[in-house]
Design a protein around this motif. Structure first.
Motif, PDB file in Angstrom:
ATOM      1  N   VAL A 275       0.851  -1.183   0.000  1.00  0.00           N
ATOM      2  CA  VAL A 275       0.000   0.000   0.000  1.00  0.00           C
ATOM      3  C   VAL A 275       0.893   1.241   0.000  1.00  0.00           C
ATOM      4  O   VAL A 275       1.757   1.393   0.876  1.00  0.00           O
ATOM      5  CB  VAL A 275      -0.939   0.007   1.230  1.00  0.00           C
ATOM      6  N   PHE A 276       0.689   2.126  -0.977  1.00  0.00           N
ATOM      7  CA  PHE A 276       1.458   3.374  -1.054  1.00  0.00           C
ATOM      8  C   PHE A 276       1.121   4.253   0.141  1.00  0.00           C
ATOM      9  O   PHE A 276      -0.049   4.448   0.470  1.00  0.00           O
ATOM     10  CB  PHE A 276       1.129   4.112  -2.354  1.00  0.00           C
ATOM     11  N   VAL A 277       2.169   4.778   0.823  1.00  0.00           N
ATOM     12  CA  VAL A 277       1.925   5.651   1.981  1.00  0.00           C
ATOM     13  C   VAL A 277       2.525   7.045   1.833  1.00  0.00           C
ATOM     14  O   VAL A 277       2.014   7.992   2.430  1.00  0.00           O
ATOM     15  CB  VAL A 277       2.413   5.018   3.298  1.00  0.00           C
ATOM     16  N   ALA A 278       3.598   7.201   1.055  1.00  0.00           N
ATOM     17  CA  ALA A 278       4.212   8.523   0.926  1.00  0.00           C
ATOM     18  C   ALA A 278       5.280   8.506  -0.157  1.00  0.00           C
ATOM     19  O   ALA A 278       5.860   7.460  -0.449  1.00  0.00           O
ATOM     20  CB  ALA A 278       4.857   8.946   2.246  1.00  0.00           C
ATOM     21  N   ALA A 279       5.535   9.674  -0.692  1.00  0.00           N
ATOM     22  CA  ALA A 279       6.718   9.833  -1.532  1.00  0.00           C
ATOM     23  C   ALA A 279       7.916   9.904  -0.587  1.00  0.00           C
ATOM     24  O   ALA A 279       7.835  10.523   0.479  1.00  0.00           O
ATOM     25  CB  ALA A 279       6.622  11.100  -2.365  1.00  0.00           C
ATOM     26  N   LEU A 280       8.992   9.253  -0.935  1.00  0.00           N
ATOM     27  CA  LEU A 280      10.175   9.241  -0.077  1.00  0.00           C
ATOM     28  C   LEU A 280      10.631  10.658   0.253  1.00  0.00           C
ATOM     29  O   LEU A 280      11.004  10.954   1.390  1.00  0.00           O
ATOM     30  CB  LEU A 280      11.295   8.434  -0.733  1.00  0.00           C
TER      31      LEU A 280
ATOM     32  N   GLY B  65      11.215   5.913  -5.623  1.00  0.00           N
ATOM     33  CA  GLY B  65      10.997   7.103  -4.797  1.00  0.00           C
ATOM     34  C   GLY B  65       9.686   7.118  -4.045  1.00  0.00           C
ATOM     35  O   GLY B  65       9.249   8.166  -3.562  1.00  0.00           O
ATOM     36  N   ARG B  66       9.045   5.956  -3.940  1.00  0.00           N
ATOM     37  CA  ARG B  66       7.763   5.856  -3.253  1.00  0.00           C
ATOM     38  C   ARG B  66       7.878   4.820  -2.129  1.00  0.00           C
ATOM     39  O   ARG B  66       8.554   3.813  -2.277  1.00  0.00           O
ATOM     40  CB  ARG B  66       6.662   5.464  -4.235  1.00  0.00           C
ATOM     41  N   VAL B  67       7.195   5.097  -1.015  1.00  0.00           N
ATOM     42  CA  VAL B  67       7.232   4.217   0.158  1.00  0.00           C
ATOM     43  C   VAL B  67       5.910   3.438   0.214  1.00  0.00           C
ATOM     44  O   VAL B  67       4.834   4.021   0.168  1.00  0.00           O
ATOM     45  CB  VAL B  67       7.414   5.031   1.458  1.00  0.00           C
TER      46      VAL B  67
ATOM     47  N   HIS C 189       4.569   9.723   9.183  1.00  0.00           N
ATOM     48  CA  HIS C 189       3.215   9.804   8.635  1.00  0.00           C
ATOM     49  C   HIS C 189       2.421   8.724   9.350  1.00  0.00           C
ATOM     50  O   HIS C 189       2.903   7.599   9.497  1.00  0.00           O
ATOM     51  CB  HIS C 189       3.178   9.522   7.131  1.00  0.00           C
ATOM     52  N   ILE C 190       1.226   9.061   9.779  1.00  0.00           N
ATOM     53  CA  ILE C 190       0.331   8.068  10.360  1.00  0.00           C
ATOM     54  C   ILE C 190      -0.794   7.874   9.357  1.00  0.00           C
ATOM     55  O   ILE C 190      -1.452   8.830   8.964  1.00  0.00           O
ATOM     56  CB  ILE C 190      -0.183   8.502  11.740  1.00  0.00           C
ATOM     57  N   VAL C 191      -0.948   6.632   8.928  1.00  0.00           N
ATOM     58  CA  VAL C 191      -1.903   6.315   7.884  1.00  0.00           C
ATOM     59  C   VAL C 191      -2.857   5.225   8.365  1.00  0.00           C
ATOM     60  O   VAL C 191      -2.548   4.477   9.285  1.00  0.00           O
ATOM     61  CB  VAL C 191      -1.188   5.861   6.591  1.00  0.00           C
ATOM     62  N   SER C 192      -4.001   5.143   7.725  1.00  0.00           N
ATOM     63  CA  SER C 192      -4.963   4.090   8.008  1.00  0.00           C
ATOM     64  C   SER C 192      -4.952   3.117   6.840  1.00  0.00           C
ATOM     65  O   SER C 192      -5.180   3.517   5.700  1.00  0.00           O
ATOM     66  CB  SER C 192      -6.357   4.688   8.201  1.00  0.00           C
ATOM     67  N   ILE C 193      -4.651   1.854   7.143  1.00  0.00           N
ATOM     68  CA  ILE C 193      -4.609   0.811   6.127  1.00  0.00           C
ATOM     69  C   ILE C 193      -5.408  -0.375   6.648  1.00  0.00           C
ATOM     70  O   ILE C 193      -5.084  -0.923   7.700  1.00  0.00           O
ATOM     71  CB  ILE C 193      -3.165   0.368   5.813  1.00  0.00           C
ATOM     72  N   GLU C 194      -6.438  -0.746   5.899  1.00  0.00           N
ATOM     73  CA  GLU C 194      -7.272  -1.888   6.279  1.00  0.00           C
ATOM     74  C   GLU C 194      -7.710  -1.802   7.743  1.00  0.00           C
ATOM     75  O   GLU C 194      -7.551  -2.746   8.514  1.00  0.00           O
ATOM     76  CB  GLU C 194      -6.541  -3.202   6.005  1.00  0.00           C
ATOM     77  N   ASP C 195      -8.250  -0.666   8.141  1.00  0.00           N
ATOM     78  CA  ASP C 195      -8.746  -0.435   9.498  1.00  0.00           C
ATOM     79  C   ASP C 195      -7.669  -0.500  10.575  1.00  0.00           C
ATOM     80  O   ASP C 195      -7.967  -0.710  11.745  1.00  0.00           O
ATOM     81  CB  ASP C 195      -9.879  -1.403   9.848  1.00  0.00           C
ATOM     82  N   GLN C 196      -6.410  -0.345  10.182  1.00  0.00           N
ATOM     83  CA  GLN C 196      -5.318  -0.297  11.143  1.00  0.00           C
ATOM     84  C   GLN C 196      -4.623   1.052  11.028  1.00  0.00           C
ATOM     85  O   GLN C 196      -4.358   1.521   9.921  1.00  0.00           O
ATOM     86  CB  GLN C 196      -4.276  -1.387  10.859  1.00  0.00           C
TER      87      GLN C 196
END
Length: 118
Positions: A7-12, A112-114, A21-28
């Motif tokens: 799952v893409f979360v941020a550009a490096l 260049g993507r996390v 970065h705090i992200v929500s992925i699959e309800d987590q």
């Protein structure tokens, strides 16, 4: 068993050393941190009392040294829980003073993507 998804979360470039970065992925809720030497991802739950650990202070810790000498190091590698101050090594997930550890997720950096694997 299902396959892991990236799952893409941020550009490096948007995740400078010491930032998160705090992200929500699959309800987590997952915190993604740049420690300066690694990008790491951890579940935003402290294993001690279930606090939102990723909201805590990111810093360093005292290093082993001779009596009377205090050396500071590991800046941006130690996450302190905002509720009770428990400190965790982001590189291993291990608490510095207890057997508990943070749940970690694999991180992939490509073009260049996390991405976080869940």
């Amino acid at each position: 068993m299902s396959a892991k998804a990236e799952v893409f979360v941020a550009a490096l470039g948007d995740l400078a050393p010491g930032q998160r970065h705090i992200v929500s992925i699959e309800d987590q809720s997952i915190g993604v941190f740049n420690t300066g030497s690694r990008i790491v991802a951890v579940l935003n739950i402290c294993p001690h009392a279930f606090a939102p650990v990723c909201l805590g202070k990111l810093g360093g810790t005292t290093l082993p040294s001779k009596p009377g000498v205090f050396l500071w190091g590991r800046e941006n590698e130690i996450l302190r829980c905002p509720w009770h101050g428990w400190e965790f090594d982001l590189h291993s997930g291990q608490c510095l003073t207890d057997w508990r550890r943070l749940k970690r997720f694999p991180v992939v950096i490509r073009d260049g993507r996390v991405y976080v694997e869940v």
